[in-house]
Design a protein around this motif. Structure first.
Motif, PDB file in Angstrom:
ATOM      1  N   UNK A  19       0.859  -1.184   0.000  1.00 30.15           N
ATOM      2  CA  UNK A  19       0.000   0.000   0.000  1.00 30.15           C
ATOM      3  C   UNK A  19       0.896   1.235   0.000  1.00 30.15           C
ATOM      4  N   UNK A  20       0.869   2.037  -1.083  1.00 31.29           N
ATOM      5  CA  UNK A  20       1.790   3.178  -1.179  1.00 31.29           C
ATOM      6  C   UNK A  20       1.529   4.278  -0.162  1.00 31.29           C
ATOM      7  N   UNK A  21       0.401   4.219   0.539  1.00 34.47           N
ATOM      8  CA  UNK A  21       0.154   5.220   1.592  1.00 34.47           C
ATOM      9  C   UNK A  21       1.099   5.019   2.770  1.00 34.47           C
ATOM     10  N   UNK A  22       1.575   3.787   2.926  1.00 37.26           N
ATOM     11  CA  UNK A  22       2.390   3.476   4.100  1.00 37.26           C
ATOM     12  C   UNK A  22       3.754   2.893   3.715  1.00 37.26           C
ATOM     13  N   UNK A  23       4.142   3.085   2.451  1.00 38.65           N
ATOM     14  CA  UNK A  23       5.442   2.614   1.966  1.00 38.65           C
ATOM     15  C   UNK A  23       5.996   3.654   1.004  1.00 38.65           C
ATOM     16  N   UNK A  24       7.255   4.027   1.176  1.00 40.90           N
ATOM     17  CA  UNK A  24       7.866   5.075   0.352  1.00 40.90           C
ATOM     18  C   UNK A  24       9.234   4.641  -0.146  1.00 40.90           C
ATOM     19  N   UNK A  25       9.575   5.142  -1.345  1.00 40.39           N
ATOM     20  CA  UNK A  25      10.931   5.014  -1.862  1.00 40.39           C
ATOM     21  C   UNK A  25      11.609   6.372  -1.708  1.00 40.39           C
ATOM     22  N   UNK A  26      12.812   6.370  -1.171  1.00 36.58           N
ATOM     23  CA  UNK A  26      13.605   7.599  -1.057  1.00 36.58           C
ATOM     24  C   UNK A  26      14.826   7.440  -1.957  1.00 36.58           C
ATOM     25  N   UNK A  27      14.867   8.232  -3.017  1.00 36.37           N
ATOM     26  CA  UNK A  27      15.991   8.225  -3.962  1.00 36.37           C
ATOM     27  C   UNK A  27      16.404   9.671  -4.176  1.00 36.37           C
ATOM     28  N   UNK A  28      17.352  10.136  -3.388  1.00 42.58           N
ATOM     29  CA  UNK A  28      17.705  11.547  -3.368  1.00 42.58           C
ATOM     30  C   UNK A  28      18.697  11.909  -4.469  1.00 42.58           C
ATOM     31  N   UNK A  29      18.511  13.111  -5.016  1.00 43.40           N
ATOM     32  CA  UNK A  29      19.473  13.688  -5.959  1.00 43.40           C
ATOM     33  C   UNK A  29      20.622  14.276  -5.146  1.00 43.40           C
ATOM     34  N   UNK A  30      21.597  14.853  -5.820  1.00 43.82           N
ATOM     35  CA  UNK A  30      22.699  15.484  -5.098  1.00 43.82           C
ATOM     36  C   UNK A  30      22.156  16.593  -4.210  1.00 43.82           C
ATOM     37  N   UNK A  31      22.786  16.869  -3.070  1.00 47.07           N
ATOM     38  CA  UNK A  31      22.254  17.867  -2.129  1.00 47.07           C
ATOM     39  C   UNK A  31      22.215  19.264  -2.732  1.00 47.07           C
ATOM     40  N   UNK A  32      21.158  20.017  -2.365  1.00 49.93           N
ATOM     41  CA  UNK A  32      21.083  21.408  -2.807  1.00 49.93           C
ATOM     42  C   UNK A  32      21.912  22.277  -1.865  1.00 49.93           C
ATOM     43  N   UNK A  33      21.896  23.577  -2.094  1.00 54.76           N
ATOM     44  CA  UNK A  33      22.743  24.476  -1.307  1.00 54.76           C
ATOM     45  C   UNK A  33      22.378  24.458   0.174  1.00 54.76           C
ATOM     46  N   UNK A  34      21.077  24.390   0.466  1.00 57.07           N
ATOM     47  CA  UNK A  34      20.654  24.323   1.866  1.00 57.07           C
ATOM     48  C   UNK A  34      21.143  23.043   2.519  1.00 57.07           C
ATOM     49  N   UNK A  35      20.975  21.927   1.827  1.00 58.82           N
ATOM     50  CA  UNK A  35      21.382  20.631   2.386  1.00 58.82           C
ATOM     51  C   UNK A  35      22.892  20.534   2.560  1.00 58.82           C
ATOM     52  N   UNK A  36      23.647  21.195   1.690  1.00 52.89           N
ATOM     53  CA  UNK A  36      25.103  21.173   1.819  1.00 52.89           C
ATOM     54  C   UNK A  36      25.559  21.809   3.133  1.00 52.89           C
ATOM     55  N   UNK A  37      24.748  22.740   3.659  1.00 55.75           N
ATOM     56  CA  UNK A  37      25.106  23.413   4.898  1.00 55.75           C
ATOM     57  C   UNK A  37      24.585  22.730   6.144  1.00 55.75           C
ATOM     58  N   UNK A  38      23.877  21.615   5.975  1.00 57.12           N
ATOM     59  CA  UNK A  38      23.285  20.911   7.105  1.00 57.12           C
ATOM     60  C   UNK A  38      24.231  19.833   7.634  1.00 57.12           C
ATOM     61  N   UNK A  39      23.886  19.321   8.818  1.00 59.38           N
ATOM     62  CA  UNK A  39      24.492  18.099   9.340  1.00 59.38           C
ATOM     63  C   UNK A  39      24.305  17.020   8.287  1.00 59.38           C
ATOM     64  N   UNK A  40      25.360  16.252   7.997  1.00 56.90           N
ATOM     65  CA  UNK A  40      25.321  15.334   6.861  1.00 56.90           C
ATOM     66  C   UNK A  40      24.112  14.398   6.896  1.00 56.90           C
TER      67      UNK A  40
END
Length: 299
Positions: free
Chosen positions: A105-126
């Motif tokens: 059931x896709x309501x309770x299951x997710x795929x996480x496939x991230x692209x390269x980090x954006x500028x905000x994410x680059x400044x975050x805790x890894x």
């Protein structure tokens, strides 16, 4: 690997001392057991023929029914499950994830496939952008690549400095211990494909307009940097394979066997109502390899 050499479990790296932490630099790499991917990265695949489709479809259907039981258990109990899919390019991660998700059931299951980090994410805790996508109560999340990018492609391609890679290898066993102690069910899979089979899959992708999008700049150098990726994977396993968050290798030259092996392994790791242990059986040890079997005592 010689049968006379006894495998031992990997060990988590020690915490950095305050004196070293104050310098802003990671401590020296701790002594770790030797790791070899030789038995699973060579072209000596254990089967001459592919799993027959009829057998594959029947086994896959039965295991997917069990996976639905897992999802019902997660929903009823509020438990959380995260499955990490790592491995070489074209090793079959995406196809296996597709079979995991096929009837969930896709309501309770997710795929996480991230692209390269954006500028905000680059400044975050890894770890921040990964933790923010962890499953909530009753959910399963499948990571199509994960925080282990830092120990793989980022290390090999120079996107992370040696200090950043070393800091990651020290911190990740500690982070995973905290996540597991907090109740997260964490399963880590690494898909291993032979060099020849990887080359064949790249060629097929390039020739088919429906799959050409799968090719990336990283794929273009995957064969050239084969040995570098092997070395990086060996370091990653030796430093991050632990009792609370072990690694399991899936030999994936035969995609059908790999998918069945991955499903069987994940189901075997969970205790849920109505579990049919006879149907699940034991994962094929020639295809599903506990990383502890590949970590050897330091000479």
């Amino acid at each position: 690997m010689s049968q006379s050499r006894k495998a031992v479990p990997g060990k988590s790296a020690p915490t950095a001392t305050p004196a070293l932490a104050a310098t802003g630099q990671p401590p020296p790499a701790p002594e770790t057991p030797h790791m070899t991917l030789g038995p699973v990265s060579s072209d000596a695949y254990p089967y001459d023929k592919r799993l027959k489709r009829k057998v594959y479809e029947a086994e896959k259907r039965a295991l997917q029914i069990e996976l639905l039981k897992v999802q019902h258990w997660l929903r009823d109990s509020g438990e959380r499950l995260a499955i990490v899919f790592e491995g070489r390019d074209a090793a079959g991660k995406g196809g296996t994830i597709k079979r995991f998700m096929e009837y969930l059931n896709p309501r309770f299951a997710r795929i996480v496939a991230l692209d390269k980090p954006n500028e905000t994410e680059k400044g975050q805790w890894y770890f921040q952008r990964y933790v923010s996508r962890f499953p909530t109560s009753g959910e399963v999340v499948l990571f199509d690549r994960s925080w282990y990018n830092r120990a793989g492609v980022e290390a090999v391609m120079g996107f992370a400095s040696p200090d950043e890679v070393e800091r990651f290898l020290i911190q990740v066993p500690q982070q995973e211990r905290l996540w597991v102690e907090d109740g997260l069910h964490l399963v880590k899979l690494y898909f291993s494909v032979s060099r020849e089979e990887q080359s064949n899959r790249f060629a097929k992708r390039a020739a088919d307009p429906l799959t050409r999008w799968k090719l990336s700049p990283m794929d273009a150098v995957a064969q050239e940097k084969w040995d570098d990726y092997t070395t990086a994977a060996e370091a990653m396993f030796a430093r991050t394979h632990s009792r609370h968050a072990p690694w399991t290798l899936i030999r994936s030259d035969d995609k059908r066997r790999a998918r069945i092996g991955a499903l069987r392994h994940v189901l075997s790791q969970l205790d849920y109502p109505g579990k049919d242990t006879r149907l699940i059986g034991t994962p094929d040890p020639l295809i599903v390899v506990d990383a502890g079997r590949l970590i050897l005592p330091t000479d």
